[in-house]
Design an enzyme around this catalytic site. Sequence first.
Site, PDB file in Angstrom:
ATOM      1  N   GLY A 157       1.091 -15.287  -4.070  1.00 53.05           N
ATOM      2  CA  GLY A 157      -0.308 -14.877  -3.929  1.00 53.05           C
ATOM      3  C   GLY A 157      -0.911 -14.708  -5.317  1.00 53.05           C
ATOM      4  N   ILE A 159      -0.838 -12.224  -7.446  1.00 52.23           N
ATOM      5  CA  ILE A 159       0.020 -11.658  -8.498  1.00 52.23           C
ATOM      6  C   ILE A 159       1.107 -12.670  -8.888  1.00 52.23           C
ATOM      7  CG2 ILE A 159       1.596  -9.760  -9.087  1.00 52.23           C
ATOM      8  CD1 ILE A 159      -0.045  -8.008  -7.075  1.00 52.23           C
ATOM      9  N   ARG A 179       5.014 -18.515   2.039  1.00 52.75           N
ATOM     10  CA  ARG A 179       4.857 -18.919   3.440  1.00 52.75           C
ATOM     11  C   ARG A 179       4.212 -20.293   3.524  1.00 52.75           C
ATOM     12  NH1 ARG A 179       1.989 -13.697   5.624  1.00 52.75           N
ATOM     13  NH2 ARG A 179       1.223 -14.016   3.528  1.00 52.75           N
ATOM     14  N   ILE A 238       8.919  -6.046  -7.690  1.00 47.68           N
ATOM     15  CA  ILE A 238       7.714  -5.219  -7.865  1.00 47.68           C
ATOM     16  C   ILE A 238       6.894  -5.225  -6.569  1.00 47.68           C
ATOM     17  CG2 ILE A 238       7.539  -5.480 -10.376  1.00 47.68           C
ATOM     18  CD1 ILE A 238       5.254  -7.569  -9.804  1.00 47.68           C
ATOM     19  N   ALA A 239       7.508  -5.654  -5.461  1.00 48.17           N
ATOM     20  CA  ALA A 239       6.741  -5.808  -4.213  1.00 48.17           C
ATOM     21  C   ALA A 239       6.874  -4.547  -3.354  1.00 48.17           C
ATOM     22  CB  ALA A 239       7.230  -7.048  -3.481  1.00 48.17           C
ATOM     23  N   ARG A 240       7.881  -4.504  -2.511  1.00 51.09           N
ATOM     24  CA  ARG A 240       8.161  -3.318  -1.710  1.00 51.09           C
ATOM     25  C   ARG A 240       9.676  -3.203  -1.576  1.00 51.09           C
ATOM     26  NH1 ARG A 240       3.814  -1.892  -2.776  1.00 51.09           N
ATOM     27  NH2 ARG A 240       2.075  -1.329  -1.397  1.00 51.09           N
ATOM     28  N   GLU A 269      11.621   5.254  -1.060  1.00 50.77           N
ATOM     29  CA  GLU A 269      11.005   5.972  -2.181  1.00 50.77           C
ATOM     30  C   GLU A 269      10.128   7.122  -1.685  1.00 50.77           C
ATOM     31  OE1 GLU A 269       8.958   2.382  -3.743  1.00 50.77           O
ATOM     32  OE2 GLU A 269       7.104   3.550  -3.576  1.00 50.77           O
ATOM     33  N   HIS A 287       7.626   2.936  -9.248  1.00 50.77           N
ATOM     34  CA  HIS A 287       6.468   2.309  -8.606  1.00 50.77           C
ATOM     35  C   HIS A 287       5.215   2.429  -9.475  1.00 50.77           C
ATOM     36  CE1 HIS A 287       4.817   1.034  -4.441  1.00 50.77           C
ATOM     37  NE2 HIS A 287       4.079   0.521  -5.427  1.00 50.77           N
ATOM     38  N   ILE A 288       5.292   1.824 -10.648  1.00 57.17           N
ATOM     39  CA  ILE A 288       4.179   1.943 -11.599  1.00 57.17           C
ATOM     40  C   ILE A 288       3.579   0.586 -11.982  1.00 57.17           C
ATOM     41  CG2 ILE A 288       4.913   4.140 -12.603  1.00 57.17           C
ATOM     42  CD1 ILE A 288       6.139   2.513 -14.957  1.00 57.17           C
TER      43      ILE A 288
END
Length: 335
Positions: A157, A159, A179, A238-240, A269, A287-288
């Site tokens: 996407g 990012i 996807r 850095i996603a989830r 988290e 998560h920064i």
Amino acid sequence: MSERPRVWVSQPLFDDIVARLGEYFEVDATAAVTQHTPEAANAALRRADGALVTLNDPIGAAQIAGATRLRAIANVGVGYNNLDVPALSAAGILASNTPDVLTETTADFGWALMMATARRVGEAERWLREGHWQRWSFDSLLGSDVHGATLGILGMGRIGQAIARRAVGFGMRTLYHNRSRLPEAVERECAASYVGFDELLARADHLILVLPYSPQSHHLIDAAALAKMQPHATLTNIARGGIVDEDALCDALEHNRLAAAGLDVYEGEPKLNPRLLQQRRVVLTPHIASGSLATRRAMVSLAVDNLIAALGYGPDAGRPPSPLNAPVRAGESVG
Ligand code: 8YV
């Protein structure tokens, strides 16, 4: 005089930006960072016409039950897996998020974490602070090169594309999986080639995860996926957190089936899998990725714009800049 609409601000954000809500609404602010129970969030939302929330705030059927005035939820963040959008749509509540404003900052951080991981920056700093450095030695803390290597991006996407554009300056070969394949012109601009998921895993020297979290991406990077990666490769997320099976990751690191990992996000988290803390070759950040001052301010500002517009006020009344759904409330007509 009719009562002004009421909005709930679930976490302390930037007061000067949030103050804009006060021009139109009664504001229920939250003074300290809070993990609201579903009951507390529900009580707040039952009083509200709209709310500004963050990833700390799951908003689904339990939280919106009986919230008959509620018309808008503005999420401060581009990822919105904390929102049950179908449940919000069904209840006629407009959801929004904050894309674009964080793209470049988050891409910068993805690079910072990937480079720190490849060059063992966290480990080196811990070693130095712990007083181990007695004399310089030629072979201490050797890492792997980023320049000239093959970069794998999972999730292409905004990012992902911004990360790929940066790779050009590092002379990397960039492969991506998504996807859907990007238009050729975008691939050319990003100098990135589309490959299948397995090929991405097998060829990447540095794999970075930038895809949304969903039931489909839950533990997508599991033991089987990690086994397809090269032992010298690094993984940056850095996603989830839920995209990576953290126990499988620890197994791979402990058995030298993966060189290193950089994680900004975690499945539970802010609680961490204790095994992660034991790994030497892991760089851990809280998560920064979007956390530059300017970008966090821009995110709050966009969320405030979304909320004001979704509730029918301000210059964009009725047209929030970044909606996630287009719910129709009972009794309202479309168009
Ligand atoms: C935010 C993020 O800080 O935007 C996202 O999806 O993960 C972070 O940039 C977070 O969502 C704040 O709610």
